[in-house]
Design an enzyme around this catalytic site. Structure first.
Site, PDB file in Angstrom:
ATOM      1  N   GLY A 144       1.865  -2.404   4.856  1.00  0.00           N
ATOM      2  CA  GLY A 144       0.943  -1.304   5.124  1.00  0.00           C
ATOM      3  C   GLY A 144       0.505  -1.342   6.570  1.00  0.00           C
ATOM      4  O   GLY A 144       1.172  -1.930   7.423  1.00  0.00           O
TER       5      GLY A 144
ATOM      6  N   ASN B 266       0.857  -1.184   0.000  1.00  0.00           N
ATOM      7  CA  ASN B 266       0.000   0.000   0.000  1.00  0.00           C
ATOM      8  C   ASN B 266       0.899   1.241   0.000  1.00  0.00           C
ATOM      9  O   ASN B 266       1.522   1.549   1.011  1.00  0.00           O
ATOM     10  CB  ASN B 266      -0.905   0.003   1.231  1.00  0.00           C
ATOM     11  CG  ASN B 266      -1.796   1.235   1.290  1.00  0.00           C
ATOM     12  OD1 ASN B 266      -1.815   2.053   0.367  1.00  0.00           O
ATOM     13  ND2 ASN B 266      -2.542   1.377   2.373  1.00  0.00           N
ATOM     14  N   PRO B 267       0.978   1.968  -1.123  1.00  0.00           N
ATOM     15  CA  PRO B 267       1.890   3.119  -1.180  1.00  0.00           C
ATOM     16  C   PRO B 267       1.332   4.370  -0.519  1.00  0.00           C
ATOM     17  O   PRO B 267       2.046   5.373  -0.393  1.00  0.00           O
ATOM     18  CB  PRO B 267       2.062   3.343  -2.687  1.00  0.00           C
ATOM     19  CG  PRO B 267       0.764   2.885  -3.273  1.00  0.00           C
ATOM     20  CD  PRO B 267       0.290   1.743  -2.406  1.00  0.00           C
TER      21      PRO B 267
ATOM     22  N   THR C 160      -0.803   2.981  13.025  1.00  0.00           N
ATOM     23  CA  THR C 160      -0.813   2.355  14.345  1.00  0.00           C
ATOM     24  C   THR C 160      -0.236   0.940  14.326  1.00  0.00           C
ATOM     25  O   THR C 160       0.488   0.554  15.233  1.00  0.00           O
ATOM     26  CB  THR C 160      -2.248   2.295  14.900  1.00  0.00           C
ATOM     27  OG1 THR C 160      -3.086   1.611  13.960  1.00  0.00           O
ATOM     28  CG2 THR C 160      -2.785   3.699  15.129  1.00  0.00           C
TER      29      THR C 160
ATOM     30  N   ASP D  48      -3.069  -1.418   9.502  1.00  0.00           N
ATOM     31  CA  ASP D  48      -4.155  -2.320   9.856  1.00  0.00           C
ATOM     32  C   ASP D  48      -5.236  -2.366   8.779  1.00  0.00           C
ATOM     33  O   ASP D  48      -5.875  -3.406   8.584  1.00  0.00           O
ATOM     34  CB  ASP D  48      -4.767  -1.880  11.190  1.00  0.00           C
ATOM     35  CG  ASP D  48      -3.805  -2.081  12.351  1.00  0.00           C
ATOM     36  OD1 ASP D  48      -2.891  -2.923  12.222  1.00  0.00           O
ATOM     37  OD2 ASP D  48      -3.953  -1.393  13.375  1.00  0.00           O
TER      38      ASP D  48
ATOM     39  N   GLY E  11       2.081   1.457   8.555  1.00  0.00           N
ATOM     40  CA  GLY E  11       0.883   2.269   8.725  1.00  0.00           C
ATOM     41  C   GLY E  11       1.007   3.249   9.869  1.00  0.00           C
ATOM     42  O   GLY E  11       2.102   3.536  10.348  1.00  0.00           O
TER      43      GLY E  11
ATOM     44  N   GLU F 202      -7.898  -5.650   4.473  1.00  0.00           N
ATOM     45  CA  GLU F 202      -8.162  -6.007   3.071  1.00  0.00           C
ATOM     46  C   GLU F 202      -7.721  -7.438   2.769  1.00  0.00           C
ATOM     47  O   GLU F 202      -8.437  -8.214   2.122  1.00  0.00           O
ATOM     48  CB  GLU F 202      -7.418  -5.055   2.127  1.00  0.00           C
ATOM     49  CG  GLU F 202      -8.105  -3.742   1.855  1.00  0.00           C
ATOM     50  CD  GLU F 202      -7.497  -3.049   0.649  1.00  0.00           C
ATOM     51  OE1 GLU F 202      -7.265  -3.725  -0.368  1.00  0.00           O
ATOM     52  OE2 GLU F 202      -7.241  -1.838   0.738  1.00  0.00           O
TER      53      GLU F 202
ATOM     54  N   ARG G 220      -5.511  13.326  13.769  1.00  0.00           N
ATOM     55  CA  ARG G 220      -6.971  13.433  13.798  1.00  0.00           C
ATOM     56  C   ARG G 220      -7.582  12.574  14.896  1.00  0.00           C
ATOM     57  O   ARG G 220      -8.635  12.913  15.445  1.00  0.00           O
ATOM     58  CB  ARG G 220      -7.549  13.040  12.437  1.00  0.00           C
ATOM     59  CG  ARG G 220      -7.383  11.578  12.043  1.00  0.00           C
ATOM     60  CD  ARG G 220      -7.890  11.357  10.622  1.00  0.00           C
ATOM     61  NE  ARG G 220      -7.867   9.952  10.186  1.00  0.00           N
ATOM     62  CZ  ARG G 220      -6.836   9.368   9.635  1.00  0.00           C
ATOM     63  NH1 ARG G 220      -5.712  10.071   9.442  1.00  0.00           N
ATOM     64  NH2 ARG G 220      -6.896   8.110   9.250  1.00  0.00           N
TER      65      ARG G 220
ATOM     66  N   THR H  16      -0.714  -1.676  -4.744  1.00  0.00           N
ATOM     67  CA  THR H  16      -2.149  -1.410  -4.877  1.00  0.00           C
ATOM     68  C   THR H  16      -2.388   0.005  -5.397  1.00  0.00           C
ATOM     69  O   THR H  16      -1.642   0.935  -5.087  1.00  0.00           O
ATOM     70  CB  THR H  16      -2.872  -1.592  -3.540  1.00  0.00           C
ATOM     71  OG1 THR H  16      -2.306  -0.722  -2.561  1.00  0.00           O
ATOM     72  CG2 THR H  16      -2.733  -3.032  -3.065  1.00  0.00           C
TER      73      THR H  16
END
Length: 559
Positions: free
Chosen positions: A205, A147-148, A251, A207, A249, A212, A320, A179
């Site tokens: 990537g 996952n880039p 977390t 979580d 990622g 996925e 966030r 992806t």
């Protein structure tokens, strides 16, 4: 323990000292056999202390021939390493193996042995490779999804610089897919991937990327076996292909809870040595319709509201969650409803027993075997469901600030103890945590317990149950609202206004229903049914190793 016969034993040179090096089926050991005495300040002292060192064969990454007096060459998958010539020992080979560091971190360490004879050097390389080839749990061909865009958008760089060289060194071939859109990996696994070619699937990537992968893999497995995922009572078929996680990622909760650290090199080494850790998976249904799978947290109320609000602030990045958390805490919404659950009876362990799930967890092994035996018995009985045989359902009505189901500790660097410190990875249960309506101060006390050593559940407004299944029905269910509107009549206008107020609480009143946080994804349905599927998937991991085990198992171990 029966002593393993020697496969090979020689006197080799290591750092200008002679060692007796021995290989058997489980260990590579080397023991110094030469001591030198050195005169220091008029007295005699031993220069070196005799010691013995060992490395488990299962944790050897690779063995490489080292050509002395020649430049580095690339000859296929085994890279020959240049070494300085040593008089009387002109040949050398290098063994790369796992070395444990602090805080569950693994690194690839090299030790180079020098030989006096070329054929002996070749014999050592060949014998070690033969033992590695017998380790059938090791992957040889992997399907990798990168996952880039996740986390700090470093997934591709992390894989290319830190992971790919290790896979190459260990002679693991890979097919890599970067992806291009959301659920790309899920859809490819469900429809197109030829899973028979691979020994494992690796996601690079966070979580979300892992979610996925499991959705694609589990759905593909059930479709191939003719299992209807929309039926909540169906027994799902475990997935054959193991899953590896390279954390990249925000977390990386799953990686932290199963390995003990969010470190790409450590995770890559767990994949290389072929570790295997079973993992429970929860299936979530609404009105006999499958919604999602969950492996860590299902959260309604506080954690659902935090996630839903944070989705509007994605431009802020990981910050966030902090902003939305403070906002949600201050609003202090509670939600009414009924929780029904099937307690896990006749098992080892409770949510408050302080027994943490660690590598080789006895509770997971015992309860997993017990559940498997029970399932075989239930299949022999006609017209008797697992839930009916497992015990009586319990029901709790009330006003809740949070309803959480933790299928693992949910620990992460910011919350080292997690939501349920004694939750287990593969015992066929989830810990259902009910936080009733209370003051803000008391709720803050509960939240702070996630970062302290205090009992998480020693508060009169918090209760926890270890369950196999549970259901939640909000007081104002969506179907009930729709029924009210269809009934119309004299009160139809008032009911419509109430629905508008509930859906768009601009007036400042408390919303009727929250959303579910399912492993970081928002589920809009409040009424759900959840079942735990014991050991449905397997990871390239071994669980978190205890610190005493780390100290005794240090590689190389000094005896």
């Amino acid at each position: 323990m029966e002593k393993q016969p020697r496969l090979l034993s020689s006197q080799l040179l290591l750092r200008n000292r002679v060692f007796e090096v021995t290989l058997n089926r489980t260990l590579l050991t080397w023991k110094e056999i030469q001591t030198k005495k050195k005169r220091v300040s008029g007295s005699m002292h031993n220069t070196f202390k005799l010691g013995s060192y060992c490395v488990p064969v299962s944790e050897i990454v690779a063995v490489q021939e080292a050509e002395v007096d020649k430049g580095t060459k690339d000859e296929g998958r085994w890279q020959k390493m240049s070494q300085k010539p040593i008089e009387g020992y002109p040949y050398a080979f290098t063994v790369s193996y796992v070395e444990r560091e602090r805080q569950h971190r693994w690194r690839c360490h090299d030790v180079t042995f020098h030989c006096s004879d070329g054929s002996l050097c070749q014999q050592w390389v060949q014998r070690i490779r033969e033992q590695l080839s017998l380790l059938t749990s090791r992957p040889k061909h992997l399907l990798v999804y990168i996952n880039p865009y996740g986390g700090k958008q470093q997934g591709k760089l992390i894989y290319e610089e830190k992971v790919a060289p290790l896979f190459s060194q260990a002679s693991i071939s890979t097919d890599v897919i970067v992806t291009e859109y959301a659920n790309h990996a899920r859809d490819h696994l469900k429809m197109d991937a030829d899973l028979k070619k691979y020994d494992g699937v690796v996601c690079v990537g966070g979580d979300g990327m892992f979610s996925e992968i499991i959705h694609g893999l589990i759905s593909r497995t059930q479709a191939d076996c003719g299992v209807d995922q929309n039926c909540a009572e169906e027994k799902l078929v475990p997935c054959r292909v193991r899953i590896g996680i390279i954390p990249a990622g925000s977390t990386d909760c799953i990686c932290y809870a199963t390995v003990g650290i969010n470190d790409p090199v450590t995770s890559a080494l767990h994949i290389i040595v072929g570790d295997s850790q079973a993992l429970d998976v929860c299936s979530v249904h609404h009105n006999n319709t499958f919604l999602r799978y969950s492996v860590s947290l299902l959260g309604y109320g506080f954690y659902g509201d935090v996630l839903k609000d944070s989705e509007k602030k994605r431009w802020m990045g990981p910050a966030r969650y902090d902003v939305s958390g403070v906002k949600t805490f201050l609003t202090h919404h509670y939600y009414e409803g009924t929780v029904s659950f099937l307690p896990a009876t006749d098992i080892l362990g409770t949510p408050r027993d302080k027994t943490k799930c660690r590598a080789g967890c006895y509770i997971c092994q015992h309860n997993g075997q017990l559940l498997s035996e029970d399932a075989q018995f239930y299949r022999m009985e006609d017209n008797i469901s697992h839930s009916e045989m497992g015990g009586d359902w319990r029901m709790i009505r009330g006003k809740f600030l949070a309803i959480n189901a933790a299928s693992m500790s949910c620990a992460c660097p910011r919350s080292p103890k997690g939501l349920s410190p004694a939750a287990h990875l593969a015992d066929g249960t989830t810990d259902l945590i009910l936080v009733r309506k209370c003051s803000r101060i008391n709720f803050l006390r509960h939240l702070l317990r996630h970062t302290t050593k205090d009992d998480q559940f020693d508060l009169n407004f918090v209760e926890v149950h270890r369950v196999r299944k549970f259901r939640f029905m909000p007081k104002h269910c969506e179907s009930d609202l729709e029924l009210d509107l269809r009934e119309g009549g004299a009160g139809g206008g008032k009911k419509l206004l109430r629905k508008i107020c509930r859906d768009h609480p601009a007036c400042g009143c408390t919303p009727i229903n929250s959303s579910w946080n399912c492993d970081g994804e928002v589920l809009p349905h409040a009424a759900i049914e959840v079942g735990v599927h014991c050991q449905l998937i397997r990871l390239f991991a071994r669980g978190i190793e205890d610190q005493p085990l780390f100290e005794d198992f240090c590689t190389p171990t000094v005896i």
